[in-house]
Motif scaffolding. Structure first.
Motif, PDB file in Angstrom:
ATOM      1  N   GLU A  17       0.832  -1.198   0.000  1.00 26.00           N
ATOM      2  CA  GLU A  17       0.000   0.000   0.000  1.00 26.00           C
ATOM      3  C   GLU A  17       0.872   1.255   0.000  1.00 26.00           C
ATOM      4  N   LEU A  18       1.944   1.226   0.796  1.00 28.40           N
ATOM      5  CA  LEU A  18       2.846   2.376   0.875  1.00 28.40           C
ATOM      6  C   LEU A  18       3.420   2.713  -0.496  1.00 28.40           C
ATOM      7  N   LYS A  19       3.941   1.707  -1.175  1.00 27.31           N
ATOM      8  CA  LYS A  19       4.532   1.936  -2.493  1.00 27.31           C
ATOM      9  C   LYS A  19       3.481   2.435  -3.479  1.00 27.31           C
ATOM     10  N   GLY A  20       2.282   1.876  -3.410  1.00 25.63           N
ATOM     11  CA  GLY A  20       1.219   2.292  -4.315  1.00 25.63           C
ATOM     12  C   GLY A  20       0.812   3.739  -4.105  1.00 25.63           C
ATOM     13  N   ILE A  21       0.722   4.158  -2.842  1.00 29.18           N
ATOM     14  CA  ILE A  21       0.347   5.542  -2.539  1.00 29.18           C
ATOM     15  C   ILE A  21       1.403   6.503  -3.079  1.00 29.18           C
ATOM     16  N   GLN A  48      10.898   4.380   8.499  1.00 32.65           N
ATOM     17  CA  GLN A  48      10.587   3.725   7.219  1.00 32.65           C
ATOM     18  C   GLN A  48      11.071   4.544   6.031  1.00 32.65           C
ATOM     19  N   ALA A  49      11.917   5.557   6.310  1.00 31.85           N
ATOM     20  CA  ALA A  49      12.425   6.414   5.235  1.00 31.85           C
ATOM     21  C   ALA A  49      13.355   5.656   4.297  1.00 31.85           C
ATOM     22  N   GLY A  50      14.058   4.652   4.825  1.00 33.64           N
ATOM     23  CA  GLY A  50      14.921   3.863   3.954  1.00 33.64           C
ATOM     24  C   GLY A  50      14.114   3.141   2.889  1.00 33.64           C
ATOM     25  N   LYS A  51      13.013   2.552   3.309  1.00 33.12           N
ATOM     26  CA  LYS A  51      12.124   1.838   2.384  1.00 33.12           C
ATOM     27  C   LYS A  51      11.508   2.804   1.376  1.00 33.12           C
ATOM     28  N   ILE A  52      11.076   3.965   1.867  1.00 33.26           N
ATOM     29  CA  ILE A  52      10.459   4.952   0.980  1.00 33.26           C
ATOM     30  C   ILE A  52      11.469   5.454  -0.049  1.00 33.26           C
ATOM     31  N   THR A  53      12.701   5.666   0.388  1.00 39.09           N
ATOM     32  CA  THR A  53      13.743   6.105  -0.543  1.00 39.09           C
ATOM     33  C   THR A  53      13.966   5.059  -1.629  1.00 39.09           C
ATOM     34  N   ARG A  54      13.899   3.793  -1.266  1.00 41.39           N
ATOM     35  CA  ARG A  54      14.017   2.733  -2.260  1.00 41.39           C
ATOM     36  C   ARG A  54      12.868   2.818  -3.268  1.00 41.39           C
ATOM     37  N   TYR A  55      11.676   3.097  -2.779  1.00 49.64           N
ATOM     38  CA  TYR A  55      10.543   3.229  -3.695  1.00 49.64           C
ATOM     39  C   TYR A  55      10.724   4.421  -4.630  1.00 49.64           C
TER      40      TYR A  55
END
Length: 424
Positions: A17-21, A48-55
């Motif tokens: 969901e995070l990646k989709g948003i 969770q900024a590391g994951k978001i940066t990857r997205y």
């Protein structure tokens, strides 16, 4: 403009969901040609900024040309930390923020405004400084990523703090921290509106147009019963509304109001996250409003090896120690090294129990002499851990086999604790 805002005290936004948003929001933007991402460092990995940066990297590809962790005065991230926090993102995209140079000054917040906001306590002006990559890097989009959570300097972390402090310069960082400390951190923590935030908001409103398009991706992180740290809220926007909506949820998710003061608090510092008292003293900041007069704070700090994240800051902390506010202010008046490093002076105030309770530090890599000379009580980590074992304690109140009651915090960075009489 607010592009996305959703969340609640029991919301869980999973990875899919995070990646989709994020992708849905990015598709609404005009296609940028050169993007800069500003995530936090390893000390805020739970954002969770590391994951978001990857997205962001997955979405933009070669258009994402630079990633600069907004470290403020923290030590630069190691290669190992970068690989772990930003798994799958090429290491050659990362840039180091050098907070003593590579700076651009966007403008100056006048001393009269600072004086008004602090009730006359401070009357210096404040420079709105950022890393020169933000102004001269040729980017047409900056994405600032991070977590809104209670904070000792600015009430609730992130938003424009990530810009003016995270990528800021020595003078701006020092002065902002000193403003918060002198005004009183217990009057700031958990408050979205306060003198430091007002100063940064002034800078955003008056000088923000000198930056490329700037969009914030803000998370609110909670703690589930199983100890995991799910995303409870996600807020994406380019103005104050984005922050204030995240702040409103953070207070519901991250703030714990206790019905009675804590006589003995035990706080654990994850060794991957906390390597200095500069960061590890979140154990002091975030629990101080919940600790009883005459109480004790025990800090289990297996990874702590230094005081300051910077050699000069470390030297100054060792020189003066965590003394009372009145003593710090006297020392500032009498010593040039503190006058030139007001952020360290603020840090000494933040880390002082003001004689109201005691602090026992159990570090993995600092000696008894080093801890006691800094103003704390030393205890052996292995001995104390045998009695207060993080593997067997649960967050909150615990009663040991012999009847002793303690309050345990497994990660002070994810919240704020208080009793009503100290938080009005």
């Amino acid at each position: 403009m607010l592009y996305y805002a959703a969340g609640g005290e029991n919301t869980v936004i999973d990875d899919t969901e995070l990646k989709g948003i994020i992708e849905t929001v990015l598709k609404k933007l005009d296609a940028p040609e050169k993007v800069l991402a500003l995530p936090p460092d390893m000390s805020r990995a739970h954002s969770q900024a590391g994951k978001i940066t990857r997205y962001l990297y997955d979405y933009f590809g070669d258009t994402l040309t630079d990633i600069m962790p907004a470290i403020g005065t923290h030590a630069p991230m190691s290669k190992e930390e970068t690989d772990k926090m930003f798994s799958g993102v090429p290491r050659d995209l990362f840039r180091e923020h050098r907070w003593r140079k590579d700076l651009s000054t966007l403008g100056t917040v006048p001393a009269q405004f600072v004086k008004e906001q602090t009730g006359g306590r401070i009357d210096f002006d404040w420079p709105a400084q950022v890393n020169s990559m933000l102004t001269d890097g040729g980017h047409d989009l900056i994405l600032s990523v991070g977590q809104v959570v209670p904070h000792e300097v600015i009430g609730l972390a992130n938003y424009n703090k990530n810009i003016f402090v995270g990528t800021g310069g020595q003078e701006g960082i020092n002065k902002s921290h000193f403003v918060g400390a002198v005004y009183g951190m217990e009057k700031i923590m958990g408050r979205a509106d306060n003198p430091v935030r007002a100063i940064l908001n002034y800078a955003s409103e008056h000088f923000g147009s000198k930056l490329p398009r700037l969009i914030y991706i803000l998370t609110v992180i909670g703690r589930a019963e199983d100890g995991s740290l799910p995303i409870r809220g996600l807020f994406i926007g380019d103005d104050h509304e984005c922050f204030y909506k995240a702040a409103e949820l953070s207070l519901k998710v991250n703030f714990t109001m206790l019905d009675r003061p804590i006589k003995k608090a035990v706080v654990y510092l994850d060794p991957e996250e906390f390597k200095s008292t500069w960061i590890g003293n979140k154990s002091v900041y975030r629990t101080r409003m919940a600790i009883a007069d005459g109480g004790e704070l025990i800090v289990l700090a297996p990874g702590v090896k230094e005081f300051g994240e910077d050699p000069e800051n470390d030297r100054i902390i060792r020189k003066y120690g965590y003394v009372k506010t009145s003593e710090v202010l006297r020392l500032v008046n009498e010593n040039e090294d503190l006058q030139q490093n007001l952020g360290v002076a603020a840090h000494l105030i933040h880390g002082s129990p003001e004689g109201r309770f005691s602090i026992t530090y159990c570090p993995g890599h600092l000696s008894r002499e080093e801890i006691t000379s800094a103003g704390y009580t030393f205890a052996d980590l292995d001995e104390i851990t045998q009695r207060y074992n993080p593997d067997t304690l649960k967050d909150g109140w615990n009663t040991l086999p012999d009847g002793e009651e303690i309050y345990y915090v497994s990660n002070p960075a994810v919240g704020l604790w208080a009793v009503p009489e100290r938080f009005s």
